[in-house]
Design a protein around this motif. Structure first.
Motif, PDB file in Angstrom:
ATOM      1  N   GLU A  76       0.840  -1.205   0.000  1.00 58.40           N
ATOM      2  CA  GLU A  76       0.000   0.000   0.000  1.00 58.40           C
ATOM      3  C   GLU A  76       0.872   1.250   0.000  1.00 58.40           C
ATOM      4  O   GLU A  76       0.590   2.234  -0.686  1.00 58.40           O
ATOM      5  CB  GLU A  76      -0.925  -0.012   1.211  1.00 58.40           C
ATOM      6  CG  GLU A  76      -1.923   1.132   1.199  1.00 58.40           C
ATOM      7  CD  GLU A  76      -2.945   1.045   2.318  1.00 58.40           C
ATOM      8  OE1 GLU A  76      -3.729   1.994   2.470  1.00 58.40           O
ATOM      9  OE2 GLU A  76      -2.954   0.030   3.043  1.00 58.40           O
ATOM     10  N   ARG A  79       2.357   1.668  -3.424  1.00 63.36           N
ATOM     11  CA  ARG A  79       1.370   2.168  -4.385  1.00 63.36           C
ATOM     12  C   ARG A  79       1.234   3.679  -4.286  1.00 63.36           C
ATOM     13  O   ARG A  79       1.070   4.377  -5.292  1.00 63.36           O
ATOM     14  CB  ARG A  79       0.017   1.492  -4.160  1.00 63.36           C
ATOM     15  CG  ARG A  79      -1.003   1.806  -5.258  1.00 63.36           C
ATOM     16  CD  ARG A  79      -0.449   1.381  -6.605  1.00 63.36           C
ATOM     17  NE  ARG A  79      -1.225   1.888  -7.691  1.00 63.36           N
ATOM     18  CZ  ARG A  79      -2.026   1.130  -8.476  1.00 63.36           C
ATOM     19  NH1 ARG A  79      -2.128  -0.162  -8.238  1.00 63.36           N
ATOM     20  NH2 ARG A  79      -2.692   1.659  -9.459  1.00 63.36           N
ATOM     21  N   GLY A  80       1.303   4.202  -3.059  1.00 63.41           N
ATOM     22  CA  GLY A  80       1.272   5.652  -2.891  1.00 63.41           C
ATOM     23  C   GLY A  80       2.456   6.321  -3.561  1.00 63.41           C
ATOM     24  O   GLY A  80       2.318   7.369  -4.208  1.00 63.41           O
ATOM     25  N   GLU A  82       4.217   5.040  -6.141  1.00 62.01           N
ATOM     26  CA  GLU A  82       4.108   4.864  -7.588  1.00 62.01           C
ATOM     27  C   GLU A  82       3.072   5.799  -8.206  1.00 62.01           C
ATOM     28  O   GLU A  82       3.331   6.437  -9.238  1.00 62.01           O
ATOM     29  CB  GLU A  82       3.743   3.417  -7.917  1.00 62.01           C
ATOM     30  CG  GLU A  82       3.642   3.144  -9.403  1.00 62.01           C
ATOM     31  CD  GLU A  82       3.216   1.730  -9.704  1.00 62.01           C
ATOM     32  OE1 GLU A  82       3.655   1.179 -10.715  1.00 62.01           O
ATOM     33  OE2 GLU A  82       2.425   1.165  -8.917  1.00 62.01           O
ATOM     34  N   ASP A  83       1.909   5.899  -7.567  1.00 61.18           N
ATOM     35  CA  ASP A  83       0.843   6.728  -8.139  1.00 61.18           C
ATOM     36  C   ASP A  83       1.274   8.181  -8.247  1.00 61.18           C
ATOM     37  O   ASP A  83       0.959   8.864  -9.232  1.00 61.18           O
ATOM     38  CB  ASP A  83      -0.426   6.615  -7.291  1.00 61.18           C
ATOM     39  CG  ASP A  83      -1.147   5.284  -7.486  1.00 61.18           C
ATOM     40  OD1 ASP A  83      -0.727   4.510  -8.370  1.00 61.18           O
ATOM     41  OD2 ASP A  83      -2.116   5.023  -6.745  1.00 61.18           O
ATOM     42  N   TYR A  84       1.988   8.671  -7.243  1.00 60.69           N
ATOM     43  CA  TYR A  84       2.429  10.058  -7.290  1.00 60.69           C
ATOM     44  C   TYR A  84       3.496  10.249  -8.362  1.00 60.69           C
ATOM     45  O   TYR A  84       3.449  11.206  -9.145  1.00 60.69           O
ATOM     46  CB  TYR A  84       2.960  10.508  -5.935  1.00 60.69           C
ATOM     47  CG  TYR A  84       3.218  12.003  -5.880  1.00 60.69           C
ATOM     48  CD1 TYR A  84       2.206  12.881  -5.531  1.00 60.69           C
ATOM     49  CD2 TYR A  84       4.464  12.531  -6.219  1.00 60.69           C
ATOM     50  CE1 TYR A  84       2.423  14.255  -5.505  1.00 60.69           C
ATOM     51  CE2 TYR A  84       4.695  13.899  -6.194  1.00 60.69           C
ATOM     52  CZ  TYR A  84       3.668  14.756  -5.833  1.00 60.69           C
ATOM     53  OH  TYR A  84       3.886  16.113  -5.837  1.00 60.69           O
ATOM     54  N   GLN A  86       4.052   8.595 -11.048  1.00 58.19           N
ATOM     55  CA  GLN A  86       3.543   8.431 -12.418  1.00 58.19           C
ATOM     56  C   GLN A  86       3.017   9.739 -12.986  1.00 58.19           C
ATOM     57  O   GLN A  86       3.082   9.967 -14.193  1.00 58.19           O
ATOM     58  CB  GLN A  86       2.444   7.368 -12.459  1.00 58.19           C
ATOM     59  CG  GLN A  86       2.984   5.951 -12.613  1.00 58.19           C
ATOM     60  CD  GLN A  86       1.895   4.979 -13.002  1.00 58.19           C
ATOM     61  OE1 GLN A  86       0.761   5.087 -12.557  1.00 58.19           O
ATOM     62  NE2 GLN A  86       2.241   4.021 -13.839  1.00 58.19           N
ATOM     63  N   GLN A  87       2.513  10.608 -12.128  1.00 61.43           N
ATOM     64  CA  GLN A  87       2.019  11.895 -12.603  1.00 61.43           C
ATOM     65  C   GLN A  87       3.119  12.717 -13.259  1.00 61.43           C
ATOM     66  O   GLN A  87       2.848  13.583 -14.090  1.00 61.43           O
ATOM     67  CB  GLN A  87       1.437  12.703 -11.434  1.00 61.43           C
ATOM     68  CG  GLN A  87       0.283  12.048 -10.722  1.00 61.43           C
ATOM     69  CD  GLN A  87      -0.147  12.877  -9.526  1.00 61.43           C
ATOM     70  OE1 GLN A  87      -0.676  13.980  -9.670  1.00 61.43           O
ATOM     71  NE2 GLN A  87       0.085  12.368  -8.337  1.00 61.43           N
ATOM     72  N   ARG A  91       9.320   6.171 -13.196  1.00 64.81           N
ATOM     73  CA  ARG A  91       9.070   4.744 -13.016  1.00 64.81           C
ATOM     74  C   ARG A  91       9.929   4.219 -11.873  1.00 64.81           C
ATOM     75  O   ARG A  91      11.013   4.735 -11.602  1.00 64.81           O
ATOM     76  CB  ARG A  91       9.390   3.964 -14.297  1.00 64.81           C
ATOM     77  CG  ARG A  91       8.509   4.344 -15.481  1.00 64.81           C
ATOM     78  CD  ARG A  91       7.062   3.913 -15.268  1.00 64.81           C
ATOM     79  NE  ARG A  91       6.213   4.267 -16.397  1.00 64.81           N
ATOM     80  CZ  ARG A  91       5.515   5.376 -16.482  1.00 64.81           C
ATOM     81  NH1 ARG A  91       5.574   6.263 -15.501  1.00 64.81           N
ATOM     82  NH2 ARG A  91       4.758   5.630 -17.529  1.00 64.81           N
ATOM     83  N   TYR A 285      -0.651   4.554   2.440  1.00 69.14           N
ATOM     84  CA  TYR A 285      -0.700   5.115   1.087  1.00 69.14           C
ATOM     85  C   TYR A 285      -0.259   6.581   1.099  1.00 69.14           C
ATOM     86  O   TYR A 285       0.548   7.005   0.262  1.00 69.14           O
ATOM     87  CB  TYR A 285      -2.106   4.986   0.514  1.00 69.14           C
ATOM     88  CG  TYR A 285      -2.247   5.493  -0.908  1.00 69.14           C
ATOM     89  CD1 TYR A 285      -2.060   4.636  -1.990  1.00 69.14           C
ATOM     90  CD2 TYR A 285      -2.564   6.822  -1.169  1.00 69.14           C
ATOM     91  CE1 TYR A 285      -2.179   5.088  -3.292  1.00 69.14           C
ATOM     92  CE2 TYR A 285      -2.683   7.289  -2.464  1.00 69.14           C
ATOM     93  CZ  TYR A 285      -2.500   6.416  -3.524  1.00 69.14           C
ATOM     94  OH  TYR A 285      -2.612   6.886  -4.813  1.00 69.14           O
ATOM     95  N   GLU A 286      -0.778   7.343   2.050  1.00 73.64           N
ATOM     96  CA  GLU A 286      -0.440   8.760   2.141  1.00 73.64           C
ATOM     97  C   GLU A 286       1.035   8.952   2.477  1.00 73.64           C
ATOM     98  O   GLU A 286       1.680   9.886   1.982  1.00 73.64           O
ATOM     99  CB  GLU A 286      -1.319   9.438   3.195  1.00 73.64           C
ATOM    100  CG  GLU A 286      -1.132  10.939   3.308  1.00 73.64           C
ATOM    101  CD  GLU A 286      -1.519  11.703   2.053  1.00 73.64           C
ATOM    102  OE1 GLU A 286      -1.003  12.817   1.861  1.00 73.64           O
ATOM    103  OE2 GLU A 286      -2.335  11.176   1.257  1.00 73.64           O
ATOM    104  N   LYS A 289       2.878   8.456  -0.752  1.00 68.32           N
ATOM    105  CA  LYS A 289       2.617   9.595  -1.642  1.00 68.32           C
ATOM    106  C   LYS A 289       3.434  10.821  -1.230  1.00 68.32           C
ATOM    107  O   LYS A 289       4.045  11.489  -2.076  1.00 68.32           O
ATOM    108  CB  LYS A 289       1.121   9.917  -1.610  1.00 68.32           C
ATOM    109  CG  LYS A 289       0.707  11.094  -2.473  1.00 68.32           C
ATOM    110  CD  LYS A 289      -0.807  11.324  -2.354  1.00 68.32           C
ATOM    111  CE  LYS A 289      -1.228  12.570  -3.105  1.00 68.32           C
ATOM    112  NZ  LYS A 289      -2.679  12.830  -2.951  1.00 68.32           N
TER     113      LYS A 289
END
Length: 327
Positions: A76, A79-80, A82-84, A86-87, A91, A285-286, A289
Motif C-alpha cells: 500500500e 502504491r502511494g 508509484e501513483d504520485y 507516475q504523474q 518509473r 498510502y499517504e 505519496k
C-alpha cells in the motif's frame, strides 16, 4: 518489439536522426520530427530508458527499497509512491531489503548502475549511512535519520493510544507483543505502550515476536501457555494480531468479552477477519505519496520547508475491543 532501426526505416531517416529527435539532442527540421514521431506511434516504439539515461546522464527512474513486500502494509505504501511518481513520468525499480544491510547495499549499487535520479528507502537503522553520502536525492519512508528528509507516522502516539484503549475498556492483565527491537518504528510504539501501562499501574507482560505470520503463531502459543488468564493483547502489527486471534478462537475464549485484542497498521485484510480486528491505522498510502512528493521536490531542487513529516495515526474500532460504554 520495434527497435530504433525499425523506426528509422519507417520514417525514412537515419538512426542518428531518429535518435536526435527522440532524445531531443540536436536540431531537426519540424517535418522530420513529425515523421519520426508518427513512425514511433505507428510502431509503438518504446525507447530503452536505461540507454537513454546513460546517453543524457539523467533518467526517469526512481529506486525504492522496502523491508518486505509480503507484508501487506508495504505494498500500500509502494502504491502511494508509484501513483504520485507516475504523474510526473517517473518509473520505479524496486527491491526487498529484508532489513539486511548487505541487501540494501546491493540494491543501492544496482540502482546507481541504472542511473536512477533519486531513491526512497525504508532502511534498516544500521544502514542509514549508506544513503547519507549518495550524490542523488534520498527520502526515507517509515524511518528517520538526521540529515535526510523523511515521512513517517506518529509511532509513540499509536502505542499510547492502543494501551489507553485497552485500559479504558476494562483490560487489567495485558500482554504487550514486542516486535524486533532493531526496527525503530516498531520499538518506539512498544516503548510508548509500555510507558502508558506503567503510568496506569496496570499489570502487563511482554512477549517477543517477529513480524511474520509464522512468528505470530509461535508467539500466540507461548503467550497463552505463559499467561492463560490474560484479558488484553496489544500486537506489534496486524499480521501477528491475526495469528493471536486464531489462537484465541482455538482456545474457545470469547472476544472481546474474555479478551480484547488490538493490532497495528490497519492492513486490508483486518476488516475481513472473524471477528474483524480493531487496530491502530497508519496512513500507508499517504506516507508513500508524501515521500514521493518530497523526492520530486528534491530532484527539482525546490525549497522544502518541512523535511520531516510525521503523519497522525488513528484507532479503527471493530469487534475485537469492547465498546467504551461497556467497560
Amino acid at each position: 518489439m520495434a527497435t530504433i532501426r525499425d523506426v528509422a526505416k519507417e520514417a525514412g531517416f537515419s538512426v542518428a536522426t531518429v535518435s536526435r529527435v527522440i532524445n531531443d539532442s540536436g536540431y531537426a527540421h519540424e517535418d522530420t520530427r513529425k515523421a519520426v514521431m508518427l513512425a514511433v506511434e505507428k510502431l509503438n516504439y518504446k525507447p530503452n530508458e536505461v540507454a537513454r539515461s546513460l546517453y543524457k546522464r539523467k533518467s526517469k527512474l526512481i529506486g525504492l527499497i522496502l523491508p518486505d513486500i509480503t507484508n501487506p502494509f508495504f505494498p500500500e505504501m509502494a502504491r502511494g509512491v508509484e501513483d504520485y511518481l507516475q504523474q510526473y513520468g517517473y518509473r520505479l525499480i524496486f527491491g526487498n531489503s529484508d532489513e539486511k544491510r548487505n541487501k540494501e547495499m546491493e540494491y543501492i549499487d544496482t540502482f546507481l548502475q541504472n542511473n536512477v535520479v533519486g531513491m526512497i528507502a525504508s532502511t534498516s537503522e544500521i544502514g542509514n549511512e549508506s544513503f547519507s553520502n549518495l550524490e542523488i536525492p534520498v527520502v526515507l519512508l517509515d524511518r528517520t535519520v538526521e540529515g535526510l528528509p523523511a515521512v513517517y507516522s506518529d509511532q509513540r502516539a499509536g502505542g499510547q493510544l492502543a494501551a489507553r484503549i485497552l485500559i479504558d475498556r476494562g483490560s487489567k492483565d495485558i500482554v504487550l507483543i514486542r516486535g524486533p527491537v532493531e526496527i525503530k518504528p516498531v520499538y518506539d510504539r512498544y516503548v510508548a505502550a509500555m510507558e502508558e501501562l506503567r503510568l496506569a499501574k496496570v499489570k502487563f507482560h511482554v512477549v517477543d515476536s517477529p513480524l511474520t505470520i509464522q512468528g505470530g503463531q509461535v508467539c500466540a502459543q507461548e503467550l497463552f501457555e505463559k499467561y492463560p488468564h490474560v484479558d488484553g493483547v496489544i500486537a506489534c502489527n496486524d499480521i501477528v494480531a491475526a495469528a493471536i486471534l486464531q489462537e484465541i478462537l482455538k482456545r474457545e475464549k470469547r472476544i472481546p468479552d474474555d479478551i480484547q485484542l488490538i493490532g497495528y497498521d490497519d492492513i486490508a485484510f483486518t476488516a475481513l477477519l472473524h471477528p474483524p480486528l480493531s487496530t491502530i491505522r497508519q496512513p500507508a498510502y499517504e506516507m508513500g505519496k508524501q515521500a514521493a512528493e518530497l523526492l520530486i521536490k528534491r530532484i527539482n531542487q525546490e525549497v522544502i520547508e518541512e523535511t520531516h513529516r510525521k503523519l497522525p495515526v488513528t484507532f479503527v474500532e471493530r469487534l475485537t475491543t469492547r465498546k467504551k460504554a461497556e467497560s
